[in-house]
Design a protein around this motif. Structure first.
Motif, PDB file in Angstrom:
ATOM      1  N   LEU A  11     -37.038 -11.246  26.809  1.00 49.06           N
ATOM      2  CA  LEU A  11     -37.947 -11.287  25.660  1.00 49.06           C
ATOM      3  C   LEU A  11     -39.329 -10.771  26.056  1.00 49.06           C
ATOM      4  CD1 LEU A  11     -37.244 -14.704  23.947  1.00 49.06           C
ATOM      5  CD2 LEU A  11     -37.072 -12.454  22.918  1.00 49.06           C
ATOM      6  N   GLN A  29     -41.056 -10.755  10.290  1.00 48.34           N
ATOM      7  CA  GLN A  29     -40.029 -11.754  10.611  1.00 48.34           C
ATOM      8  C   GLN A  29     -38.733 -11.395   9.895  1.00 48.34           C
ATOM      9  OE1 GLN A  29     -43.239 -13.076   9.512  1.00 48.34           O
ATOM     10  NE2 GLN A  29     -43.671 -12.936  11.705  1.00 48.34           N
ATOM     11  N   THR A  31     -34.798 -13.235   9.115  1.00 49.48           N
ATOM     12  CA  THR A  31     -33.821 -14.320   9.261  1.00 49.48           C
ATOM     13  C   THR A  31     -32.460 -13.758   8.871  1.00 49.48           C
ATOM     14  OG1 THR A  31     -35.503 -15.896   8.596  1.00 49.48           O
ATOM     15  CG2 THR A  31     -33.229 -16.688   8.602  1.00 49.48           C
ATOM     16  N   THR A 453     -39.959 -10.680  14.933  1.00 46.51           N
ATOM     17  CA  THR A 453     -39.355 -11.858  15.536  1.00 46.51           C
ATOM     18  C   THR A 453     -38.328 -12.389  14.542  1.00 46.51           C
ATOM     19  OG1 THR A 453     -41.150 -13.199  14.645  1.00 46.51           O
ATOM     20  CG2 THR A 453     -41.348 -12.507  16.933  1.00 46.51           C
ATOM     21  N   ARG A 455     -34.645 -14.921  13.599  1.00 47.50           N
ATOM     22  CA  ARG A 455     -33.729 -16.033  13.864  1.00 47.50           C
ATOM     23  C   ARG A 455     -32.370 -15.636  13.311  1.00 47.50           C
ATOM     24  NH1 ARG A 455     -33.345 -21.798  11.481  1.00 47.50           N
ATOM     25  NH2 ARG A 455     -31.714 -22.527  12.880  1.00 47.50           N
ATOM     26  N   VAL A 496     -32.584 -10.901  22.939  1.00 47.20           N
ATOM     27  CA  VAL A 496     -32.080 -12.089  22.236  1.00 47.20           C
ATOM     28  C   VAL A 496     -32.061 -13.275  23.194  1.00 47.20           C
ATOM     29  CG1 VAL A 496     -30.636 -10.888  20.539  1.00 47.20           C
ATOM     30  CG2 VAL A 496     -29.687 -11.469  22.780  1.00 47.20           C
ATOM     31  N   HIS A 498     -30.249 -17.117  22.579  1.00 49.17           N
ATOM     32  CA  HIS A 498     -29.612 -18.077  21.668  1.00 49.17           C
ATOM     33  C   HIS A 498     -29.701 -17.573  20.220  1.00 49.17           C
ATOM     34  CE1 HIS A 498     -29.141 -20.459  25.171  1.00 49.17           C
ATOM     35  NE2 HIS A 498     -30.444 -20.494  25.366  1.00 49.17           N
ATOM     36  N   ASP A 499     -30.508 -18.280  19.377  1.00 51.73           N
ATOM     37  CA  ASP A 499     -30.565 -17.816  17.980  1.00 51.73           C
ATOM     38  C   ASP A 499     -31.845 -17.008  17.708  1.00 51.73           C
ATOM     39  OD1 ASP A 499     -32.391 -19.851  18.104  1.00 51.73           O
ATOM     40  OD2 ASP A 499     -31.727 -20.845  16.244  1.00 51.73           O
ATOM     41  N   ARG A 500     -32.507 -16.565  18.756  1.00 48.99           N
ATOM     42  CA  ARG A 500     -33.773 -15.825  18.589  1.00 48.99           C
ATOM     43  C   ARG A 500     -33.583 -14.348  18.892  1.00 48.99           C
ATOM     44  NH1 ARG A 500     -37.235 -19.251  15.814  1.00 48.99           N
ATOM     45  NH2 ARG A 500     -36.081 -21.172  16.105  1.00 48.99           N
ATOM     46  N   THR A 502     -35.973 -10.638  19.158  1.00 49.32           N
ATOM     47  CA  THR A 502     -37.262  -9.939  19.067  1.00 49.32           C
ATOM     48  C   THR A 502     -36.995  -8.442  19.172  1.00 49.32           C
ATOM     49  OG1 THR A 502     -37.629 -10.011  21.436  1.00 49.32           O
ATOM     50  CG2 THR A 502     -38.605 -11.788  20.147  1.00 49.32           C
TER      51      THR A 502
END
Ligand code: AHR
Length: 516
Positions: A11, A29, A31, A453, A455, A496, A498-500, A502
């Motif tokens: 990251l 952002q 999602t 960024t 999720r 990446v 996990h669930d993030r 960028t």
């Protein structure tokens, strides 16, 4: 623990990537809801359209068996190789407006005996009929695409259409099937899609929707009856925001169609008498073209809402079977040849995202047109061939084929110039059969990179790879002398954990990521 440290380091390096560091990035952002899978994305969304227009078919596809350009039974080998690689799912033919002049019997049998006709819609040029039904299916076989045949309603008859379908698809010993065999094809061909006319509100006969709906019902009876399986019947749908057309045709004939078409072209000026140049344009025309393209979202949403009222089960698909940019032609005005630049690659990405995000209703789309016409995949000049930036966007989107769409929300600053505003970031996401998540991100802003960024709800990601298509100039293009100026490159600006997610998304770029 070790995996988390690696992910955090990735990251950090993604943000510190020097290649994009000089640009003043905006923050955005995203999602992605991996926990809320939507509809399956049809592979037919990446289909093509080829019309007898300019050098679309003649030169672009057909050079004839005697040509010095390497060919197989008259079809150029370089073009076949490039389209095979692209995995074109279906090819709509022979029109377009030309389809409303086309009589299929002119294009079968020995070529020297085929009649010469005039192509009234596109410059009145002589149509040799050298490329007809058998040549079309030969081409489809060589590139591995399915048939989408457009039947003539404007100057044809239900009998002519019905005979053509029988000629192409019958395994019987009827006179028409025997005629096909005598012309060299033993086995029937498959015709999964049959268009009943083209733009019947305009070049297809200037009809009212009421009149067309009646004709559709008449043609559909003869397209479907006694044929097992019958081709999917595609009704002529609206252009752009003609919601009245959709309302009437759906109200009167929804049960008679399997799909309704939609056409929308992106003109920089929005003015059919002065479209704007394909290259050498300013930022005003860049943003204006993208604003026109983004209207596709509104059109698909609103036409789908009308369709929902008559077809809540979504049995009838929406086929966006003509879309793309339309600039001032270079060369003969009837040839609609135009250069293809990075702007077109961005337009392609935005449109494909819209279709993927509406996968529940949009089950086929065909860009106009494959070769040498409008927003082409490939341009040719004699024996030379070049793959356009649009071709490369299609190539980058291949991982989306037959995936399941995932809803995504983007929160990004607007991209503004003068009075025109567009979202700076456009996106779509999907889950592949092997569980990988595919994400497309398009940066419409030609000046500012974006730091995104994100999720991915419901995911536990461990790695990401991707490709990027971008260039220094808004009108960067691939030329015959520099064919690889705008081609995809490996993308290292994403990470990446996990669930993030960028991403450092450069200005004016298309990126497709595969996340595992
Ligand atoms: O793609 C060029 C033309 O645009 C097609 O012939 C017609 O259907 C549309 O108006």
């Amino acid at each position: 623990m070790f995996r988390s440290l690696i992910a955090l380091a990735a990251l950090f390096f993604a943000f510190a990537a020097p290649a994009y560091a000089q640009q003043q990035a905006v923050s955005a952002q995203i999602t992605i809801h991996a926990d809320r899978p939507g509809a399956k994305i049809s592979r037919y969304i990446y289909s093509q359209f080829s019309e007898h227009l300019g050098r679309g078919v003649y030169d672009g596809i057909w050079v004839g068996p005697g040509s010095r350009i390497p060919n197989t039974r008259g079809i150029r080998n370089d073009v076949v190789a490039a389209l095979r690689e692209l995995q074109v799912p279906a090819l709509r033919w022979p029109g377009g407006c030309f389809g409303e002049l086309y009589h299929w019997r002119d294009g079968v049998g020995p070529r020297p005996q085929r009649p010469v006709r005039l192509n009234y819609f596109w410059g009145g040029v002589e149509e040799s009929n050298a490329f007809g039904t058998h040549e079309y299916f030969d081409f489809l076989g060589q590139i591995g695409a399915d048939a989408y045949v457009s039947a003539n309603v404007g100057t044809g008859t239900p009998a002519e259409m019905s005979d053509w379908v029988e000629y192409m698809t019958s395994a019987s010993h009827s006179a028409l099937a025997q005629q096909r065999r005598a012309n060299g094809r033993e086995e029937p061909w498959s015709v999964p899609f049959l268009g009943i006319g083209n733009e019947s509100w305009g070049c297809g006969g200037d009809m009212t929707p009421e009149f067309y709906a009646d004709l559709l019902k008449q043609y559909a009876v003869f397209a479907r009856s006694g044929r097992d399986p019958h081709p999917a019947v595609v009704a002529v749908g609206p252009s752009g925001d003609d919601y009245h057309w959709t309302e009437v045709v759906m109200a009167q004939a929804a049960s008679k169609m399997d799909a309704l078409s939609l056409h929308h072209y992106s003109l920089p000026t929005g003015d059919w008498s002065r479209h704007g140049p394909a290259r050498g344009f300013g930022e005003d025309q860049w943003i204006a073209t993208l604003a026109q393209t983004l209207r596709m979202e509104e059109f698909v949403t609103r036409h789908s809402a009308i369709m929902d009222r008559y077809d809540p089960q979504k049995r009838v698909a929406l086929f966006v079977d003509e879309w793309g940019t339309w600039y001032d032609p270079e060369g003969p005005s009837s040839g609609l040849f135009q250069s293809n630049t990075l702007r077109d690659a961005i337009v392609a990405g935005v449109n494909l995202d819209i279709f993927q995000n509406h996968a529940d209703r949009v089950r086929l789309a065909a860009i106009a047109q494959t070769m040498n016409v409008l927003q082409a995949m490939i341009l040719t000049d004699g024996p030379r061939m070049v793959r356009t930036p649009t071709y490369w966007t299609f190539m980058m989107y291949r991982p989306f084929k037959e995936t399941t769409s995932l809803p995504s929300e983007v929160d990004a600053p607007a991209y503004r110039l003068g009075e025109t505003t567009a979202p700076s970031i456009h996106a779509s996401a999907a889950r592949a059969e092997d569980g990988k998540i595919i994400v497309a991100l398009v940066n419409l802003d030609p000046n500012r990179a974006a730091t995104i960024t994100g999720r991915i709800v419901g995911a536990d990601a461990s790695g990401v790879s991707g490709q990027i298509l971008t260039s220094g100039a808004m009108d960067a293009q691939n030329t015959f002398d520099a064919p690889d100026a705008v081609v995809p490159a490996p993308f290292t600006g994403a990470a990446v954990a996990h669930d993030r997610l960028t991403v450092n998304l450069p200005a004016k770029s298309v990126v497709v990521l595969t996340i595992q």
